[in-house]
Scaffold this motif. Structure first.
Motif, short mmCIF file in Angstrom:
data_model
loop_
_atom_site.label_atom_id
_atom_site.label_comp_id
_atom_site.label_asym_id
_atom_site.label_seq_id
_atom_site.Cartn_x
_atom_site.Cartn_y
_atom_site.Cartn_z
N ARG B 230 -2.86 11.05 4.47
CA ARG B 230 -2.83 12.32 5.20
C ARG B 230 -2.88 13.49 4.22
NH1 ARG B 230 1.85 13.19 8.38
NH2 ARG B 230 2.89 11.50 7.29
N ALA B 231 -2.29 13.29 3.03
CA ALA B 231 -2.33 14.34 2.01
C ALA B 231 -3.76 14.54 1.52
CB ALA B 231 -1.41 13.97 0.85
N VAL B 232 -4.53 13.45 1.44
CA VAL B 232 -5.94 13.56 1.04
C VAL B 232 -6.68 14.46 2.01
CG1 VAL B 232 -8.11 12.30 0.88
CG2 VAL B 232 -6.06 11.33 -0.12
N LYS B 233 -6.40 14.26 3.31
CA LYS B 233 -7.06 15.05 4.33
C LYS B 233 -6.65 16.52 4.22
CE LYS B 233 -7.59 15.17 9.36
NZ LYS B 233 -7.18 14.50 10.59
N SER B 234 -5.38 16.73 3.88
CA SER B 234 -4.84 18.08 3.89
C SER B 234 -5.29 18.92 2.69
CB SER B 234 -3.31 18.00 3.92
OG SER B 234 -2.76 19.28 4.02
N MET B 239 -3.58 17.27 -4.45
CA MET B 239 -3.44 15.85 -4.83
C MET B 239 -3.74 15.68 -6.32
SD MET B 239 -2.68 13.50 -2.50
CE MET B 239 -3.53 11.94 -2.47
N ASN B 240 -4.92 16.19 -6.73
CA ASN B 240 -5.35 16.02 -8.12
C ASN B 240 -4.37 16.65 -9.09
OD1 ASN B 240 -7.73 14.56 -7.82
ND2 ASN B 240 -8.81 16.38 -7.15
N TYR B 241 -3.83 17.82 -8.71
CA TYR B 241 -2.91 18.50 -9.62
C TYR B 241 -1.47 18.05 -9.39
CZ TYR B 241 -6.81 21.22 -11.20
OH TYR B 241 -8.01 21.58 -11.76
N THR B 242 -1.29 16.98 -8.63
CA THR B 242 0.04 16.38 -8.49
C THR B 242 -0.01 14.98 -9.11
OG1 THR B 242 0.29 17.66 -6.47
CG2 THR B 242 1.91 15.97 -6.81
N GLY B 243 -1.02 14.76 -9.93
CA GLY B 243 -1.08 13.49 -10.65
C GLY B 243 -1.52 12.32 -9.80
N LEU B 244 -2.23 12.60 -8.70
CA LEU B 244 -2.66 11.50 -7.83
C LEU B 244 -4.17 11.39 -7.86
CD1 LEU B 244 -0.22 12.33 -4.97
CD2 LEU B 244 -0.23 10.21 -6.26
N ASN B 245 -4.66 10.18 -8.00
CA ASN B 245 -6.09 9.93 -8.03
C ASN B 245 -6.55 9.66 -6.60
OD1 ASN B 245 -8.65 9.30 -8.72
ND2 ASN B 245 -8.15 7.55 -10.03
N THR B 246 -7.30 10.59 -6.03
CA THR B 246 -7.66 10.46 -4.61
C THR B 246 -8.65 9.32 -4.36
OG1 THR B 246 -9.35 12.13 -4.94
CG2 THR B 246 -7.27 12.86 -4.00
N LYS B 247 -9.46 8.99 -5.36
CA LYS B 247 -10.54 8.05 -5.13
C LYS B 247 -10.07 6.66 -4.68
CE LYS B 247 -15.19 7.56 -6.44
NZ LYS B 247 -16.12 7.43 -7.53
N PRO B 248 -9.15 6.01 -5.41
CA PRO B 248 -8.71 4.71 -4.92
C PRO B 248 -8.03 4.78 -3.55
CG PRO B 248 -7.46 5.37 -6.87
CD PRO B 248 -8.57 6.33 -6.72
N TYR B 249 -7.39 5.90 -3.25
CA TYR B 249 -6.77 6.02 -1.93
C TYR B 249 -7.82 5.98 -0.83
CZ TYR B 249 -2.05 6.84 -3.58
OH TYR B 249 -0.81 6.67 -4.12
#
Lengths: 251, 400
Positions: B230-234, B239-249
């Motif tokens: 849901r964060a990806v959608k939002s 996401m990227n600047y919170t250290g999360l890699n959106t691609k595998p999600y």
């Protein structure tokens, strides 16, 4: 040696030399402000630090490691958090969920296929997020949709999200831009509190001189893509070169 | 219960009761009555309800959570069907290996397509998935004829090897699909007065699978992984600047929803062991988008409702013809009767798409949250009225 060492960084966009030859050293546990007139290259420099842009020349070292060529999420995982000019939060999620996400990112890394547990059962992460909400004075808003927060609260939330990752360096891009006076003062107080209570280095880009002089330990003045001077706040105030390049305009 | 909170447990139980009692619920009219044509409680249609429900639940994990709108999900359904039929041809008529292979192959296929398509987002992602699905359709239709049997579709024959089973039954016909001996087509008919209720083994297998995958989707929605989607959608930037890699999600969500589609395809082939290329066509991909949006994208139960709704319309509305209409409006004067039938005619029979289109427009315009939002509004309205009654009586009482 500072925690962040920028050496001879240059960046060109077509015919425009956005950054000439920037050298910058941010000491650990200080607040370092970068100021300069519009178009001085402040945002370009910031984007080079977080992986959004790759400089044409020079090097950027964070804690002895180069950040160049790394993706923004990798740089964040190294310990650099960024606050945006317009608060970037998860507008569709609640305030608590906004705070949970960086806590999960801190615990589980850049990707985790954690579909087995449920969010309410992750007590350690929940506790941490709740604690940060209390610290940010937002605990009563935890179930609100974050998009419906006021501008000042969004900023508070964003800063809280960054802090919950326990970063070593916090980058702030004009954190008070477009804010009412009261919100600006609140943000200054919040940042002062953070500075006093945590082992954290802060680099801040700002237009508002009031904000800069109430927070900064060290100031770099950027003009036309090159650092003009780097000095303590009281010396910057009296420096004629700075007056001419920047303060003179607004005075 | 089962690691769910109270509200989710209740929803799971409601879905369980609805699916397990479907033969009763969908057959409210006595067999001989004039309304019997609105009965939907026959095995074929009930199977379709739950299979498309599974398809839509899976699609919703991608679209509802991450906001990535895939226009090519039917490709995974088709791949699942082909894999299952091949399993029937080569191994045995047991549905378990067929369904497992369908899920695995469609998952791998989704990994490949997702890896390429997810390099882009928004409309470009949709177009890429659409292009891939149309390529798959055309491959199945022509180039890959040895595997898919082209336009005829893949069917069972008497000289299939079926290593663990028999090529042909004792009386020389093609064996039927079964679950460890329980034939999928076996149906028990219960006659109660004028009603006839049909309990079909295949339907109950599909229903149990639906319950299992519905439970799984609740768990995904409520997990940290679901929250990340849901964060990806939002806000991907955050996401990227919170250290999360959106691609595998996003890729994981894509593969999971592709596996759901493959499961639906495998079940479809298990109920009726043939697979045709038309299952992969873009209209089939569009249908699951309609189901999800109509029911309520991003809600748990919405896609199931949407799937049931559309399949009911497709099968029941399309069966109403002019003769039926004349019967209905027979009480009117002749001229008026003909006029009314003339007006209603385009919306029934082959024209049911028109009715569906109007419904879809109404829902999107007035209920952007789909049928689920409609239900919530009604519940709120009823509650509000009740509260009003309570408060008025409360204010009255002291006065008396």
């Amino acid at each position: 040696m500072g925690i962040l060492e920028v050496k001879n960084v240059g960046k060109r966009f077509g015919g425009l030399q956005a950054l000439g030859d920037v050298n910058l050293s941010v000491k650990e546990n200080t607040v370092h402000a970068i100021i300069g007139p519009n178009g001085a290259g402040k945002s370009t420099l910031l984007n080079c630090l977080v992986g959004k842009l790759i400089p044409d020349t020079g090097s950027v070292m964070f804690d002895g490691q180069s950040v160049l060529g790394r993706k923004p999420y990798e740089i964040n995982q190294m310990g650099i958090s960024r606050v945006f000019q317009t608060p970037e939060i998860f507008g569709d999620l609640t305030v608590l969920e906004n705070m949970l996400i960086p806590c999960f990112a801190k615990r589980d890394g850049a990707f985790s296929l954690n579909a087995i547990t449920s969010v309410p059962s992750e007590t350690d992460v929940l506790e941490k997020a709740e604690k940060m909400l209390v610290e940010m004075n937002m605990a009563d808003k935890r179930h609100m949709h974050s998009a419906s927060l006021s501008r000042g609260d969004k900023r508070r939330l964003e800063i809280g999200m960054c802090l919950s990752q326990e970063p070593r360096l916090l980058l702030l891009d004009e954190p008070t831009a477009g804010m009412a006076r009261a919100d600006t003062n609140n943000t200054i107080d919040l940042l002062k509190e953070i500075k006093e209570q945590r082992d954290i280095t802060i680099a801040i880009i700002e237009h508002d001189m009031h904000v800069v002089f109430s927070l900064a330990d060290r100031i770099t003045v950027l003009a036309q893509g090159t650092p003009l001077v780097e000095d303590d706040p009281q010396n910057i105030r009296g420096n004629p070169k700075v007056r001419e390049a920047y303060l003179g305009e607004s005075a | 219960m089962f690691g769910l909170d109270k509200k989710d447990t209740r929803m799971l139980l409601v879905v369980a009761v609805l699916t397990l009692c479907a033969p009763f619920i969908l057959n409210p009219f006595p067999t001989d009555s004039a309304m019997a044509q609105f009965n939907a409680g026959y095995p074929d249609l009930m199977q379709r309800f739950v299979i498309f429900g599974i398809f839509a639940i899976g699609f919703n994990i991608l679209f509802g959570l991450t906001g990535y709108l895939s226009f090519g999900h039917a490709a995974f359904l088709g791949v699942g069907s082909y894999s299952a039929v091949w399993m029937f041809k080569l191994l045995s008529m047991n549905v378990v290996p067929a369904i497992l292979l369908a899920v695995v192959i469609s998952g791998l296929f989704a990994l490949l397509i997702g890896f390429v398509s997810l390099r882009r987002s928004g409309i470009y992602f949709s177009i890429l998935t659409l292009a891939f699905a149309q390529m798959s359709f055309n491959l199945a239709y022509s180039v890959l004829t040895p595997i898919t049997n082209g336009e005829t579709g893949l069917q069972l024959t008497l000289d299939d090897p079926r290593v663990l089973g028999v090529s042909a039954t004792a009386d020389g016909s093609i064996p039927v699909t079964s679950l460890f001996g329980l034939e999928m087509r076996s149906t028990f008919e219960m006659v109660v007065g004028p009603w006839a209720f049909q309990f079909n083994a295949g339907y109950y297998l599909c229903a149990l699978v639906l319950l299992a995958v519905f439970y799984l989707s609740i768990r995904i929605f409520r997990s940290p992984f679901g929250m990340m989607l849901r964060a990806v959608k939002s806000n991907q930037q955050r996401m990227n600047y919170t250290g999360l890699n959106t691609k595998p999600y996003t890729l994981a969500a894509f593969v999971i929803s592709g596996m759901y589609a493959g499961l639906a395809g495998g079940l479809m082939a298990s109920m009726d062991p043939l697979a045709g290329a038309e299952r992969m066509q873009w209209t089939a991909s569009g249908e699951v988008v309609l189901m999800t949006i109509l029911g309520g994208a991003g809600t748990l139960i919405g896609p199931v409702l949407g799937a049931g709704f559309i399949k009911y319309f497709e099968n029941i509305f399309s069966k109403i013809n002019d003769t039926v209409l004349h019967n209905w409006f027979a009480f009117m004067p002749d001229g008026l009767e003909d006029f009314v039938v003339f007006i209603v005619h385009p919306f029934i029979g082959k024209g049911w798409h028109l009715t569906l289109g109007i419904m879809f427009m109404l829902v999107v315009v007035f209920l952007p949250g789909g049928l689920v939002e409609g239900g919530q509004r009604i519940a709120k309205w009823v509650k509000g009225r009740k509260n009003k009654d309570d408060s008025t009586s409360a204010t009255k009482n002291p006065a008396e």
